[in-house]
Design an enzyme around this catalytic site. Structure first.
Site, mmCIF file in Angstrom:
data_model
loop_
_atom_site.group_PDB
_atom_site.id
_atom_site.type_symbol
_atom_site.label_atom_id
_atom_site.label_comp_id
_atom_site.label_asym_id
_atom_site.label_seq_id
_atom_site.Cartn_x
_atom_site.Cartn_y
_atom_site.Cartn_z
ATOM 1 N N TRP A 143 -7.981 6.249 62.870
ATOM 2 C CA TRP A 143 -8.514 7.402 63.585
ATOM 3 C C TRP A 143 -7.925 8.214 64.372
ATOM 4 C CZ3 TRP A 143 -6.052 5.204 67.783
ATOM 5 C CH2 TRP A 143 -6.300 3.599 68.018
ATOM 6 N N ASN A 144 -6.004 7.787 64.354
ATOM 7 C CA ASN A 144 -5.738 8.909 65.322
ATOM 8 C C ASN A 144 -5.274 9.789 65.403
ATOM 9 O OD1 ASN A 144 -4.467 7.600 63.148
ATOM 10 N ND2 ASN A 144 -2.512 7.640 64.233
ATOM 11 N N LYS A 196 -12.026 6.710 52.366
ATOM 12 C CA LYS A 196 -12.119 6.099 53.229
ATOM 13 C C LYS A 196 -11.491 6.234 54.674
ATOM 14 C CE LYS A 196 -12.625 2.062 55.209
ATOM 15 N NZ LYS A 196 -12.987 2.497 57.182
ATOM 16 N N GLY A 201 -2.582 3.177 58.304
ATOM 17 C CA GLY A 201 -2.785 2.293 60.247
ATOM 18 C C GLY A 201 -2.378 0.976 59.815
ATOM 19 N N GLY A 202 -2.249 0.273 60.545
ATOM 20 C CA GLY A 202 -2.147 -0.903 61.116
ATOM 21 C C GLY A 202 -0.849 -1.982 60.430
ATOM 22 N N GLU A 206 1.787 3.719 55.465
ATOM 23 C CA GLU A 206 2.642 4.410 56.519
ATOM 24 C C GLU A 206 1.753 3.650 57.217
ATOM 25 O OE1 GLU A 206 3.237 6.392 59.566
ATOM 26 O OE2 GLU A 206 1.010 7.564 58.764
ATOM 27 N N LEU A 207 2.410 2.313 57.758
ATOM 28 C CA LEU A 207 1.993 1.571 58.987
ATOM 29 C C LEU A 207 2.510 2.217 60.429
ATOM 30 C CD1 LEU A 207 2.740 -1.072 56.653
ATOM 31 C CD2 LEU A 207 0.551 -0.201 56.769
ATOM 32 N N CYS A 234 1.766 7.097 65.440
ATOM 33 C CA CYS A 234 2.290 5.775 64.359
ATOM 34 C C CYS A 234 4.223 5.798 64.905
ATOM 35 C CB CYS A 234 2.311 5.703 63.038
ATOM 36 S SG CYS A 234 2.293 7.354 62.650
ATOM 37 N N GLU A 252 3.757 -3.196 68.785
ATOM 38 C CA GLU A 252 3.220 -1.689 68.603
ATOM 39 C C GLU A 252 2.153 -2.016 69.412
ATOM 40 O OE1 GLU A 252 0.715 0.032 65.039
ATOM 41 O OE2 GLU A 252 2.261 2.140 65.997
#
Ligand code: TXE
Length: 501
Positions: A160-161, A184, A237-238, A259-260, A293, A394
């Site tokens: 969402w960021n 998605k 995401g996380g 990509e975390l 991130c 994080e």
């Protein structure tokens, strides 16, 4: 736009599947919140596995047959370049939508949304420059060559960021390579993506090439990540969700790129230009309210300049203007979700309990004008030890941990003492030190005397728990391709059929 129909006071946005706008099959919806007002403003479909099946089927059909399959790479590139122009023409509107939906500053969104166009131009240009090779052969009668082929349906699951930026890092390369897509977006900020995909229709992409499914992670997301007809999942995401996506792809052996998150160290040596370093530290942690991130959430400062750096840092951060993200003078907006707000406050409480010294902020702002929004004060902890939770987990919010060090070796050891490895920053006037320390960093990106710089030209991705694979830059297109080797025998013979040729 044709997607908007006002129901009550909420605006309904629908998915794009096979060039049609659709609600969820069972007509359920998710409210999308305005984080500044703390109230819902729009609705997006709550998709289930049946909706995911339909979107994947459309993407599969578009990949297997139809006009997309028949386009030359040059024609695909032209479509992407046309899209880039449409993005620029619509940048302001898309930026405003993102600000409304996730609370990002309009001051940043205008430039960021326009910049998206460059990913499509760059990969549009690259589309017809992906060359196979003729192999020098140890078997002289064979003519053997390679070609790089698209994978098929690529699922893109985003956070969402920065919904459109994170999506474009995947989508531009995937389409240039000839794949089709099912996207998605995060259930917390889907609206900009649903509006954005209309531009693909306008640019002339054939039906089914780009599709969307909105919904919750464990419902729509998990159905997509495990779908047998999805060849690859590209995720942002996380790290714990990334791990689940990796596991979901395992039974069907999908290609996966992740990509975390990160816990990025930003290291200030005493030979640095301290004003530049402090500006970089502020941008590293307080820009986008810390919800990036690449947030430079651990500031490592050489003890000889520690107090001076801290004073300068507090002086700037204390004056940061919090407020409505839609106003161009606002510097710190709300965080995107109520859950994220609660988690940040919980991490602040944990840091205090562990003995870190809160030298700025440390709670919610008292200004009643901000009362409805999910605001957290810019917060700085000094005296942090790298074993504390505040230095290890994080946080994804405006919370900075300042850690003192004495020597270069100690700085490197602390910086690398993390499960993450997304990015790091080094502030120094000594080129030898810049090269030594950047080569010692266990991270996919190292910034020297700058921070938070990204480009369509520069590969981006993580070491360790920060991810797998790279986005942006020429090499990233191979994340969406597979290599085929073609063998042609030029001298027909009847060699022993029971032996390896
Ligand atoms: O992210 P999630 P959340 C970090 C940050 C944040 C934490 C949680 O620390 O506090 O992650 O945020 C979809 N199968 N980052 O919960 O869960 C989900 O619907 C398939 C860092 O928002 O990672 C959404 O579309 N999909 C990060 C996407 O995954 C699933 C950016 C991301 O959600 C799923 C965001 C499942 N089982 C958060 N569960 C960064 N790298 O920048 C969820 N999803």
């Amino acid at each position: 736009m044709e997607t908007d129909t006002t129901k009550g006071k909420l605006v309904d946005y629908r998915n794009l599947v096979n060039a049609r706008r659709v609600a969820a099959g069972d007509d359920r919806w998710i409210d999308s919140y305005d984080p500044y007002r703390g109230e819902p403003w729009a609705r997006v479909p709550r998709c289930t596995s049946a909706d995911v099946d339909a979107a994947v089927a459309a993407a599969k059909a578009a990949f297997r047959s139809g006009p997309w399959r028949g386009l030359t790479p040059t024609d695909r590139g032209k479509l992407l370049v046309r899209l880039a122009g449409l993005i620029e023409a619509n940048a302001e509107r898309l930026g405003q939508l993102e600000t409304r939906d996730n609370g990002k500053l309009i001051a940043e969104m205008g430039a960021q949304t326009r910049y998206l166009a460059e990913w499509y131009r760059y990969f549009g240009g690259l589309a017809d420059k992906i060359e196979g090779s003729v192999l020098p052969m140890d078997k002289p009668s064979n003519f053997t060559f390679t070609r790089h082929e698209a994978l098929g349906v690529v699922a893109m699951i985003t956070a969402w960021n920065s919904p459109l930026l994170l999506l474009s890092w995947k989508l531009a390369a995937a389409l240039a390579a000839g794949n089709t897509a099912v996207i998605k977006p995060s259930e917390h900020a889907s609206v900009s993506t649903l509006e954005f995909v209309a531009l693909f229709e306008e640019a002339g992409f054939p039906p089914g090439v780009v599709n969307t499914v909105t919904g919750f992670g464990p419902e729509a997301g998990s159905a997509l990540a495990s779908h047998p007809d999805v060849a690859k999942v590209a995720f942002t995401g996380g790290d714990f969700t990334g791990q689940k996506i990796y596991e979901a792809g395992a039974p069907t052996l999908k290609h996966v790129s992740l990509e975390l998150g990160g816990k990025s160290p930003n290291i200030v040596f005493d030979d640095a230009n301290l004003d530049a370093a402090v500006a970089g530290a502020v941008s590293g942690i307080f820009a986008a309210t810390g919800q990036t991130c690449i947030a430079g959430s651990r500031l490592l400062v050489q003890r000889t300049v520690h107090d001076r750096v801290l004073d300068k840092l507090i002086a700037i951060a204390a004056t940061a203007k919090m407020g409505n993200p839609a106003e161009s003078t606002t510097q710190i907006g709300p965080v995107t979700t109520r859950a994220q707000h609660a988690r940040i406050l919980e991490m602040i409480a944990a840091a205090k309990a562990e003995g870190a010294r809160c030298v700025l902020g440390g709670g919610v702002p008292s200004d009643p004008a901000l009362g409805a929004g999910w605001f957290v004060q810019p917060t700085i902890f000094s005296g942090v030890v790298n074993t504390m939770r505040v230095a290890r987990e994080e946080i994804f919010g405006p919370v900075l941990s300042v850690i003192a060090f004495d020597t270069e070796e100690e700085a490197i050891a602390i910086a690398n003492d993390s499960v993450y490895g997304l990015a790091s920053g080094i502030w120094t006037g000594d080129i030898g030190r810049a090269l030594r320390v950047s080569s010692a960093m266990e991270s996919g990106t190292v910034w020297v005397n700058t921070y938070r710089a990204v480009s369509f030209m520069a590969p981006f991705g993580g070491y360790k728990r920060s991810g797998i694979g790279r986005e942006s830059g020429q090499e990233s297109i191979y994340e969406f391709l597979q290599t085929k080797t073609v063998w042609i025998e030029t001298n027909l013979s009847t060699a022993n059929p029971f032996a390896l040729r």
